[in-house]
Design an enzyme around this catalytic site. Structure first.
Site, mmCIF file in Angstrom:
data_model
loop_
_atom_site.group_PDB
_atom_site.id
_atom_site.type_symbol
_atom_site.label_atom_id
_atom_site.label_comp_id
_atom_site.label_asym_id
_atom_site.label_seq_id
_atom_site.Cartn_x
_atom_site.Cartn_y
_atom_site.Cartn_z
ATOM 1 N N ARG A 52 6.440 -9.576 36.073
ATOM 2 C CA ARG A 52 6.924 -9.785 34.678
ATOM 3 C C ARG A 52 6.216 -9.265 33.840
ATOM 4 N NH1 ARG A 52 10.941 -13.941 34.666
ATOM 5 N NH2 ARG A 52 11.511 -12.736 36.460
ATOM 6 N N ARG A 84 9.322 -18.509 28.066
ATOM 7 C CA ARG A 84 9.311 -16.928 28.248
ATOM 8 C C ARG A 84 8.609 -15.721 26.460
ATOM 9 N NH1 ARG A 84 10.870 -17.239 33.458
ATOM 10 N NH2 ARG A 84 10.025 -19.510 33.948
ATOM 11 N N LYS A 106 10.391 -23.962 32.803
ATOM 12 C CA LYS A 106 11.204 -23.159 31.246
ATOM 13 C C LYS A 106 11.627 -22.704 30.472
ATOM 14 C CE LYS A 106 13.408 -20.312 34.977
ATOM 15 N NZ LYS A 106 14.177 -19.400 35.557
ATOM 16 N N LYS A 157 13.120 -20.879 26.454
ATOM 17 C CA LYS A 157 13.540 -18.895 25.911
ATOM 18 C C LYS A 157 13.851 -19.121 24.798
ATOM 19 C CE LYS A 157 14.860 -18.048 31.282
ATOM 20 N NZ LYS A 157 15.465 -17.644 32.142
ATOM 21 N N CYS A 192 22.193 -8.863 38.283
ATOM 22 C CA CYS A 192 20.405 -9.333 38.298
ATOM 23 C C CYS A 192 20.255 -8.277 39.691
ATOM 24 C CB CYS A 192 20.811 -10.574 38.701
ATOM 25 S SG CYS A 192 21.118 -11.335 39.824
ATOM 26 N N CYS A 233 14.647 -10.815 45.420
ATOM 27 C CA CYS A 233 15.365 -12.217 45.761
ATOM 28 C C CYS A 233 15.096 -13.845 46.278
ATOM 29 C CB CYS A 233 16.235 -12.848 44.797
ATOM 30 S SG CYS A 233 16.007 -14.027 43.397
ATOM 31 N N CYS A 241 23.389 -15.367 42.690
ATOM 32 C CA CYS A 241 23.296 -16.490 43.027
ATOM 33 C C CYS A 241 24.164 -17.588 41.903
ATOM 34 C CB CYS A 241 22.310 -16.937 43.613
ATOM 35 S SG CYS A 241 20.650 -17.210 43.111
ATOM 36 N N CYS A 274 20.996 -15.116 35.842
ATOM 37 C CA CYS A 274 19.688 -14.192 35.032
ATOM 38 C C CYS A 274 20.876 -12.697 34.965
ATOM 39 C CB CYS A 274 18.794 -14.018 36.599
ATOM 40 S SG CYS A 274 18.007 -14.550 38.177
HETATM 41 FE FE1 SRM Z 1 15.609 -15.858 36.250
HETATM 42 C C1 SRM Z 1 14.602 -17.181 38.690
HETATM 43 C C2 SRM Z 1 14.824 -12.684 37.998
HETATM 44 C C3 SRM Z 1 16.802 -13.675 33.597
HETATM 45 C C4 SRM Z 1 18.103 -18.219 34.896
HETATM 46 N N1 SRM Z 1 14.943 -14.754 37.966
HETATM 47 C C5 SRM Z 1 14.908 -16.244 39.152
HETATM 48 C C6 SRM Z 1 13.413 -14.933 39.903
HETATM 49 C C7 SRM Z 1 12.472 -15.202 39.773
HETATM 50 C C8 SRM Z 1 13.904 -15.700 41.522
HETATM 51 C C9 SRM Z 1 13.113 -17.050 41.796
HETATM 52 O O1 SRM Z 1 12.981 -18.060 41.420
HETATM 53 O O2 SRM Z 1 12.605 -16.550 42.941
HETATM 54 C C10 SRM Z 1 14.975 -13.591 39.429
HETATM 55 C C11 SRM Z 1 13.440 -12.901 40.463
HETATM 56 C C12 SRM Z 1 14.626 -11.776 41.022
HETATM 57 C C13 SRM Z 1 14.005 -10.548 41.907
HETATM 58 O O3 SRM Z 1 13.056 -9.845 42.579
HETATM 59 O O4 SRM Z 1 13.186 -10.192 40.516
HETATM 60 C C14 SRM Z 1 15.010 -13.811 39.051
HETATM 61 N N2 SRM Z 1 16.064 -13.529 36.204
HETATM 62 C C15 SRM Z 1 15.499 -12.434 37.243
HETATM 63 C C16 SRM Z 1 15.740 -11.172 35.658
HETATM 64 C C17 SRM Z 1 14.737 -9.886 36.115
HETATM 65 C C18 SRM Z 1 17.270 -10.351 35.866
HETATM 66 C C19 SRM Z 1 17.198 -9.085 35.860
HETATM 67 O O5 SRM Z 1 17.904 -8.393 36.545
HETATM 68 O O6 SRM Z 1 16.979 -8.781 34.689
HETATM 69 C C20 SRM Z 1 14.950 -11.419 34.570
HETATM 70 C C21 SRM Z 1 13.679 -11.746 33.793
HETATM 71 C C22 SRM Z 1 13.929 -11.916 32.750
HETATM 72 C C23 SRM Z 1 12.601 -11.938 32.132
HETATM 73 O O7 SRM Z 1 12.310 -10.706 31.564
HETATM 74 O O8 SRM Z 1 12.193 -13.563 32.377
HETATM 75 C C24 SRM Z 1 16.074 -13.353 34.713
HETATM 76 N N3 SRM Z 1 17.011 -15.777 35.119
HETATM 77 C C25 SRM Z 1 17.198 -14.784 33.495
HETATM 78 C C26 SRM Z 1 18.363 -15.265 32.833
HETATM 79 C C27 SRM Z 1 18.919 -14.698 31.385
HETATM 80 C C28 SRM Z 1 17.961 -14.713 30.340
HETATM 81 O O9 SRM Z 1 17.223 -15.446 29.958
HETATM 82 O O10 SRM Z 1 18.883 -14.383 29.050
HETATM 83 C C29 SRM Z 1 18.287 -16.821 33.293
HETATM 84 C C30 SRM Z 1 19.903 -17.279 33.111
HETATM 85 C C31 SRM Z 1 19.584 -18.450 31.515
HETATM 86 C C32 SRM Z 1 18.500 -19.568 31.620
HETATM 87 O O11 SRM Z 1 17.448 -19.439 32.121
HETATM 88 O O12 SRM Z 1 19.548 -21.020 32.040
HETATM 89 C C33 SRM Z 1 18.258 -17.010 34.568
HETATM 90 N N4 SRM Z 1 16.201 -16.948 37.183
HETATM 91 C C34 SRM Z 1 16.722 -18.431 36.763
HETATM 92 C C35 SRM Z 1 17.152 -19.045 37.402
HETATM 93 C C36 SRM Z 1 17.622 -20.591 36.681
HETATM 94 C C37 SRM Z 1 17.169 -21.553 35.932
HETATM 95 C C38 SRM Z 1 17.774 -23.059 35.548
HETATM 96 O O13 SRM Z 1 18.048 -23.288 34.515
HETATM 97 O O14 SRM Z 1 18.494 -23.411 36.406
HETATM 98 C C39 SRM Z 1 16.113 -19.519 38.192
HETATM 99 C C40 SRM Z 1 15.831 -20.073 39.467
HETATM 100 C C41 SRM Z 1 15.194 -21.200 38.894
HETATM 101 O O15 SRM Z 1 14.988 -21.720 37.642
HETATM 102 O O16 SRM Z 1 15.053 -22.147 39.596
HETATM 103 C C42 SRM Z 1 15.733 -17.620 38.418
HETATM 104 FE FE1 SF4 Z 2 18.292 -13.934 42.438
HETATM 105 FE FE2 SF4 Z 2 20.380 -15.558 41.257
HETATM 106 FE FE3 SF4 Z 2 18.665 -14.420 39.715
HETATM 107 FE FE4 SF4 Z 2 20.069 -12.811 40.833
HETATM 108 S S1 SF4 Z 2 20.664 -14.867 39.502
HETATM 109 S S2 SF4 Z 2 17.846 -12.450 40.099
HETATM 110 S S3 SF4 Z 2 20.172 -13.531 42.903
HETATM 111 S S4 SF4 Z 2 17.829 -16.278 41.099
#
Ligand code: SRM
Ligand code: SF4
Length: 568
Positions: free
Chosen positions: A75, A144, A207, A209, A428, A434, A473, A477
């Site tokens: 990323r 981030r 994390k 944000k 997402c 993922c 899930c 994201c």
């Molecule tokens: Fe996310 C984890 C993709 C924005 C909440 N996110 C992941 C991971 C890295 C999976 C992992 O931990 O193994 C995903 C990688 C998938 C892949 O194959 O690329 C992933 N997140 C993404 C992206 C690429 C989704 C997209 O389709 O655009 C976004 C990348 C953003 C960036 O450039 O930094 C992305 N993730 C978000 C957002 C939206 C936002 O930030 O505005 C959220 C919800 C907001 C928040 O953080 O509360 C988000 N991602 C999560 C979470 C749950 C965090 C939590 O508080 O529970 C995880 C899992 C974790 O952290 O354990 C996660």
């Molecule tokens: Fe992966 Fe769940 Fe985030 Fe989708 S919402 S990219 S399935 S961790």
């Protein structure tokens, strides 16, 4: 035996890591496996990369007793989403040379590459740095990529972009580990306090944000962030920022102590105080966040457990001055604008819809080639939006005909033929990369929308903007819990359906139907869409309607998210 609760395993990994070094270098040199050891997988996140495997072929490889098909996602941080044409061309080259021929635009205005094998990881990160972009802190328990409204341009928007860059830089980890591992930087001796003055040895509990928005556009979804700044503009001048804290999406199915939250506005600060406020909010979370239970370690829970008044008072203590009273502001939408838009400096933006944020060439639509050709002649910049779209930005008057021709040749002006539902959609990544995905998302939402478009068409709603988001899930994201229609993966081809989110991302949705088969989505949603078409009030948004009509109860915030919901 101490009665102290046992810290989460990641706390130990961080403590032992020698400021994020771990044994990453040794792991990269180990050619006996395509993967890295478990501790280093956690540490790699802080460097902006995740170990993954191709889940489409996982079962087959297991059957044949082969190691998983490991590869890495990288990323790239892009504060405010602004990059140059030269950087775009470099990303395009690396997408072919090292990744899977695609560039992914994320929901936080960043780039992602997928499918990079271990032996190319160091080279790719080094070459990203050569383009003056970086990957440090793109993931991990740190601040981030800082987001801000990518468009339009105005003096206020430029100031806001500068602030996003300043906060991004100020909160970048100071450890030399990144330079040593990826850029062959020299090892420099320094004292403990110099190494990581803001984060310390164990970084943040989870994390963190940050985003900045200029009303009336909430296209960066401030309510879903740990910390947000809302620009307050008076007489066309930026006078300061309202400060909002405690937003977040992630939760776990069936675990009621986890839930999404929308942020609380707690006060106002002057522009020159904003970086300091960001740092001190981070310190409050560093010192008071939950380091025992990672499921409740986000700032939203620190606030929920102790109260908004507590966080305000604590922050004022850390600041040494009080935040002022929050000022009036109003958002009207959180979607992107498409097509041509004139800026007040005689340049032009072209807002381009990128389905699922995936820049890829297909037989029918050569998006990646088109953007490469545009980058070669573009005299402005590219701006990634928080909705996974792209702005071909700051096109000069002289160059506009050249870009217009390319847009037309490659049919990039197809937003004109798209439904407003599709133009307001987010999916997402989910499968196959993922590791946490329970169901399809990016590969599936487009066809769900095609099905729903038939229903919308029938009821005359093709041009009515409704926000629709799908995630594989409940980590959220794609920020599904603040959209008007949200699908959240439950298992293969199974989704929970959420309704009632606020149109500009201000209100959480609520679970409406549990465990719906993907095949039944159209049938299940059709009557609601029909009811909306027939019985909505003038100007009433879909999310508000589903609450008024009683499909779901409005969610006030946080724990209330799970009240009055159907059980599986
Ligand atoms: Fe996310 C984890 C993709 C924005 C909440 N996110 C992941 C991971 C890295 C999976 C992992 O931990 O193994 C995903 C990688 C998938 C892949 O194959 O690329 C992933 N997140 C993404 C992206 C690429 C989704 C997209 O389709 O655009 C976004 C990348 C953003 C960036 O450039 O930094 C992305 N993730 C978000 C957002 C939206 C936002 O930030 O505005 C959220 C919800 C907001 C928040 O953080 O509360 C988000 N991602 C999560 C979470 C749950 C965090 C939590 O508080 O529970 C995880 C899992 C974790 O952290 O354990 C996660
Ligand atoms: Fe992966 Fe769940 Fe985030 Fe989708 S919402 S990219 S399935 S961790």
């Amino acid at each position: 035996m101490s009665n102290e609760p046992k810290l989460a395993a990641n706390e130990g990994i961080k403590t032992r890591s020698n400021y994020l070094r771990g044994s990453i270098t040794e792991g990269l040199n180990d050619r006996s496996t395509g993967g890295m050891c478990e501790d280093d997988q956690q540490l790699l996140k802080f460097h902006g990369t995740y170990q993954q495997d191709d889940r489409d072929i996982r079962a087959g490889r297991r059957k044949n007793k082969l190691e998983k098909a490991y590869s890495f996602m990288i990323r790239i941080r892009v504060p405010g989403g602004v990059t140059t044409p030269a950087q775009w061309l470099e990303c395009d080259r690396m997408a072919s040379e090292y990744a899977n021929e695609t560039i992914k635009l994320t929901t936080r205005q960043a780039y992602q590459f997928h499918g990079i094998i271990k032996s190319n990881l160091k080279r790719t990160i080094k070459e990203i740095n050569d383009t003056t972009m970086d990957t440090i802190a793109a993931c991990g328990d740190v601040n981030r990529n800082v987001m801000c409204n990518p468009a339009p341009t105005s003096p206020v928007h430029e100031e806001v972009l500068e602030l996003s860059r300043a906060i991004n830089t100020h909160l970048t980890p100071a450890t030399r580990a990144y330079h040593e591992i990826w850029l062959d930087g020299e090892k420099v001796e320094s004292s403990e306090e110099d190494i990581e003055p803001i984060y310390g040895k164990t970084y943040l509990p989870r994390k963190f944000k940050i985003t900045i928005a200029v009303p009336p556009s909430n296209d960066v979804d401030i309510y879903a962030n740990d910390l947000s700044f809302i620009a307050i503009v008076e007489d066309e001048k930026l006078v300061g920022y309202n400060v909002a804290v405690g937003g977040g999406m992630g939760m776990t199915h069936g675990v009621d102590e986890t839930y999404p939250c929308v942020a609380h506005v707690i006060g106002f600060c002057k522009p020159e105080q904003a970086v300091d406020v960001a740092e001190k909010v981070v310190l409050v979370q560093r010192d008071h966040g939950n380091r025992v239970n990672r499921k409740r370690a986000r700032f939203k829970y620190t606030i929920d457990d102790r109260g908004v008044d507590w966080v305000k008072a604590e922050l004022n203590k850390y600041l040494g001055y009080d935040l002022e009273e929050a000022r009036h502001f109003e958002f009207t939408h959180n979607g992107d604008r498409y097509g041509w838009l004139e800026n007040n400096d005689e340049t032009y933006h072209f807002g381009l819809f990128v389905q699922g944020g995936r820049v890829v060439d297909t037989e029918e639509y050569k998006l990646r080639t088109a953007l490469r050709e545009i980058a070669k002649v573009h005299d402005g910049d590219f701006r990634l939006t928080g909705n996974q779209n792209l702005v071909i930005a700051r096109v000069s008057k002289a160059n506009r005909p050249v870009i217009e021709k390319l847009i037309s040749d490659y049919k990039l002006d197809d937003h004109l033929h798209r439904s407003a539902l599709r133009l307001n959609s987010i999916a997402c990544v989910s499968l196959p990369t993922c590791g946490l995905a329970l169901a399809e998302s990016e590969r599936y939402l487009p066809s769900v929308i095609t099905d729903l478009e038939e229903v919308l068409e029938k009821h005359g709603l093709r041009h009515d903007a409704i926000t629709i988001r799908m995630t594989g899930c409940p980590n959220g994201c794609g920020r599904p819990f603040i959209s008007e229609i949200g699908f959240v993966g439950k298992g293969p081809n199974r989704y929970n359906l959420y309704l009632g989110g606020g149109f500009w991302g201000q209100r959480l949705s609520k679970l409406w139907k549990v465990d719906v088969s993907g095949d039944d989505i159209k049938e299940v949603l059709s009557p609601v869409i029909e009811d909306y078409a027939k019985n909505r009030l003038e100007g009433e948004h879909f999310g508000d309607f589903t609450v008024r009509a009683g499909y779901v109860k409005a969610t006030v915030n946080g724990p209330d998210f799970h009240l009055d919901t159907p059980k599986a």
